[in-house]
Design a protein around this motif. Structure first.
Motif, PDB file in Angstrom:
ATOM      1  N   PRO A 152       1.029  -1.258   0.020  1.00  0.00           N
ATOM      2  CA  PRO A 152       0.107  -0.239   0.048  1.00  0.00           C
ATOM      3  C   PRO A 152       0.433   1.342  -0.032  1.00  0.00           C
ATOM      4  N   ASP A 153       1.541   1.324   0.432  1.00  0.00           N
ATOM      5  CA  ASP A 153       2.831   2.060   0.506  1.00  0.00           C
ATOM      6  C   ASP A 153       3.580   2.492  -0.712  1.00  0.00           C
ATOM      7  N   ILE A 154       3.565   1.364  -1.284  1.00  0.00           N
ATOM      8  CA  ILE A 154       4.018   1.953  -2.688  1.00  0.00           C
ATOM      9  C   ILE A 154       3.260   2.108  -3.751  1.00  0.00           C
ATOM     10  N   TYR A 155       2.344   1.436  -3.168  1.00  0.00           N
ATOM     11  CA  TYR A 155       0.680   2.431  -4.313  1.00  0.00           C
ATOM     12  C   TYR A 155       0.741   4.067  -4.138  1.00  0.00           C
ATOM     13  N   TYR A 156       0.561   4.210  -2.909  1.00  0.00           N
ATOM     14  CA  TYR A 156       0.215   5.317  -2.409  1.00  0.00           C
ATOM     15  C   TYR A 156       1.862   6.222  -3.245  1.00  0.00           C
ATOM     16  N   GLU A 157       2.396   6.212  -2.762  1.00  0.00           N
ATOM     17  CA  GLU A 157       3.426   7.103  -3.044  1.00  0.00           C
ATOM     18  C   GLU A 157       4.383   6.940  -4.436  1.00  0.00           C
ATOM     19  N   VAL A 158       3.499   5.802  -5.548  1.00  0.00           N
ATOM     20  CA  VAL A 158       3.787   6.163  -6.830  1.00  0.00           C
ATOM     21  C   VAL A 158       3.086   7.052  -7.277  1.00  0.00           C
ATOM     22  N   SER A 159       1.298   6.703  -7.138  1.00  0.00           N
ATOM     23  CA  SER A 159       0.577   7.393  -7.579  1.00  0.00           C
ATOM     24  C   SER A 159       0.508   9.061  -7.558  1.00  0.00           C
ATOM     25  N   LEU A 160       0.900   9.604  -6.099  1.00  0.00           N
ATOM     26  CA  LEU A 160       0.697  10.326  -6.060  1.00  0.00           C
ATOM     27  C   LEU A 160       2.282  11.539  -6.587  1.00  0.00           C
ATOM     28  N   TYR A 161       3.597  10.456  -6.749  1.00  0.00           N
ATOM     29  CA  TYR A 161       4.391  11.066  -7.384  1.00  0.00           C
ATOM     30  C   TYR A 161       4.206  11.415  -8.898  1.00  0.00           C
ATOM     31  N   MET A 162       3.496   9.941  -9.181  1.00  0.00           N
ATOM     32  CA  MET A 162       2.945   9.716 -10.922  1.00  0.00           C
ATOM     33  C   MET A 162       1.823  11.531 -11.301  1.00  0.00           C
ATOM     34  N   GLU A 163       1.066  11.499 -10.408  1.00  0.00           N
ATOM     35  CA  GLU A 163       0.324  12.617  -9.724  1.00  0.00           C
ATOM     36  C   GLU A 163       0.546  13.805 -10.111  1.00  0.00           C
ATOM     37  N   SER A 164       1.396  13.997  -9.728  1.00  0.00           N
ATOM     38  CA  SER A 164       2.528  15.431  -9.663  1.00  0.00           C
ATOM     39  C   SER A 164       3.621  15.855 -11.117  1.00  0.00           C
ATOM     40  N   LYS A 165       3.787  14.677 -11.844  1.00  0.00           N
ATOM     41  CA  LYS A 165       4.310  15.242 -12.336  1.00  0.00           C
ATOM     42  C   LYS A 165       3.407  15.119 -13.898  1.00  0.00           C
ATOM     43  N   GLY A 166       2.367  14.504 -13.480  1.00  0.00           N
ATOM     44  CA  GLY A 166       1.727  15.064 -14.552  1.00  0.00           C
ATOM     45  C   GLY A 166       1.324  13.280 -15.753  1.00  0.00           C
ATOM     46  N   PHE A 167       1.606  12.575 -14.864  1.00  0.00           N
ATOM     47  CA  PHE A 167       2.097  11.144 -16.053  1.00  0.00           C
ATOM     48  C   PHE A 167       0.527  10.332 -15.254  1.00  0.00           C
ATOM     49  N   GLU A 168      -0.744  10.293 -14.475  1.00  0.00           N
ATOM     50  CA  GLU A 168      -0.461   9.858 -13.725  1.00  0.00           C
ATOM     51  C   GLU A 168      -1.846   8.672 -14.399  1.00  0.00           C
ATOM     52  N   SER A 169      -2.331   9.563 -15.471  1.00  0.00           N
ATOM     53  CA  SER A 169      -3.163   7.869 -16.534  1.00  0.00           C
ATOM     54  C   SER A 169      -2.267   7.022 -16.670  1.00  0.00           C
ATOM     55  N   ILE A 170      -0.850   6.940 -17.308  1.00  0.00           N
ATOM     56  CA  ILE A 170      -0.012   6.330 -17.555  1.00  0.00           C
ATOM     57  C   ILE A 170      -0.180   5.340 -16.705  1.00  0.00           C
ATOM     58  N   TRP A 171       0.158   5.760 -15.166  1.00  0.00           N
ATOM     59  CA  TRP A 171       0.096   4.318 -13.956  1.00  0.00           C
ATOM     60  C   TRP A 171      -0.897   3.978 -13.693  1.00  0.00           C
ATOM     61  N   GLU A 172      -2.435   4.724 -14.063  1.00  0.00           N
ATOM     62  CA  GLU A 172      -3.378   4.078 -14.104  1.00  0.00           C
ATOM     63  C   GLU A 172      -3.265   3.142 -15.260  1.00  0.00           C
ATOM     64  N   GLN A 173      -3.209   3.423 -16.189  1.00  0.00           N
ATOM     65  CA  GLN A 173      -3.371   2.428 -17.608  1.00  0.00           C
ATOM     66  C   GLN A 173      -1.985   1.062 -17.167  1.00  0.00           C
ATOM     67  N   VAL A 174      -0.836   1.531 -16.735  1.00  0.00           N
ATOM     68  CA  VAL A 174      -0.573   0.436 -16.691  1.00  0.00           C
ATOM     69  C   VAL A 174      -0.754  -0.466 -15.451  1.00  0.00           C
ATOM     70  N   SER A 175      -1.061  -0.223 -14.758  1.00  0.00           N
ATOM     71  CA  SER A 175      -1.816  -0.443 -13.129  1.00  0.00           C
ATOM     72  C   SER A 175      -2.602  -1.813 -13.255  1.00  0.00           C
ATOM     73  N   ASP A 176      -3.551  -0.760 -14.337  1.00  0.00           N
ATOM     74  CA  ASP A 176      -4.990  -1.628 -14.581  1.00  0.00           C
ATOM     75  C   ASP A 176      -4.131  -2.902 -15.228  1.00  0.00           C
ATOM     76  N   GLU A 177      -3.029  -3.201 -16.437  1.00  0.00           N
ATOM     77  CA  GLU A 177      -2.902  -3.907 -16.947  1.00  0.00           C
ATOM     78  C   GLU A 177      -1.949  -4.850 -16.025  1.00  0.00           C
ATOM     79  N   ALA A 178      -1.641  -4.284 -14.839  1.00  0.00           N
ATOM     80  CA  ALA A 178      -0.781  -5.275 -14.366  1.00  0.00           C
ATOM     81  C   ALA A 178      -1.251  -6.752 -13.770  1.00  0.00           C
TER      82      ALA A 178
END
Length: 101
Positions: free
Chosen positions: A75-101
């Motif tokens: 949960p820590d990994i998911y939380y931190e990576v989600s926040l980081y990717m959102e801050s960089k403007g790549f939240e949609s990519i993180w969500e796409q890859v996560s959905d496919e994982a």
């Protein structure tokens, strides 16, 4: 360097797995940060690869950063990576890859 504020151990785990998996591209991204779509996809895919390796290590009893089971950090990994990717403007990519994982 990528920094995770709430759960700094996430960076330690990702650095460990990038080193263990000999992924120089990810080691570079961890140092310089995600700066484009290519980095965002590579980093996102790596995170899930690291999670898979973490599960394998737990099953085999491999000690990583002093512990043989780091599954409680998922949960820590998911939380931190989600926040980081959102801050960089790549939240949609993180969500796409996560959905496919």
């Amino acid at each position: 360097m990528i920094q995770f504020n709430r759960y700094p151990h996430v960076l330690d785990l990702l650095q460990h797995y990038a080193t263990a998996l000999q992924d120089q591209n990810i080691l570079s991204i961890l140092q310089s940060g995600v700066s484009n779509r290519e980095d965002a996809f590579a980093f996102s895919k790596f995170v899930w690869r690291a999670v898979d390796q973490m599960a394998d290590d737990s099953e085999s009893g491999t000690v990583v950063l002093g512990r043989s089971d780091n599954s409680d950090t998922l949960p820590d990994i998911y939380y931190e990576v989600s926040l980081y990717m959102e801050s960089k403007g790549f939240e949609s990519i993180w969500e796409q890859v996560s959905d496919e994982a």
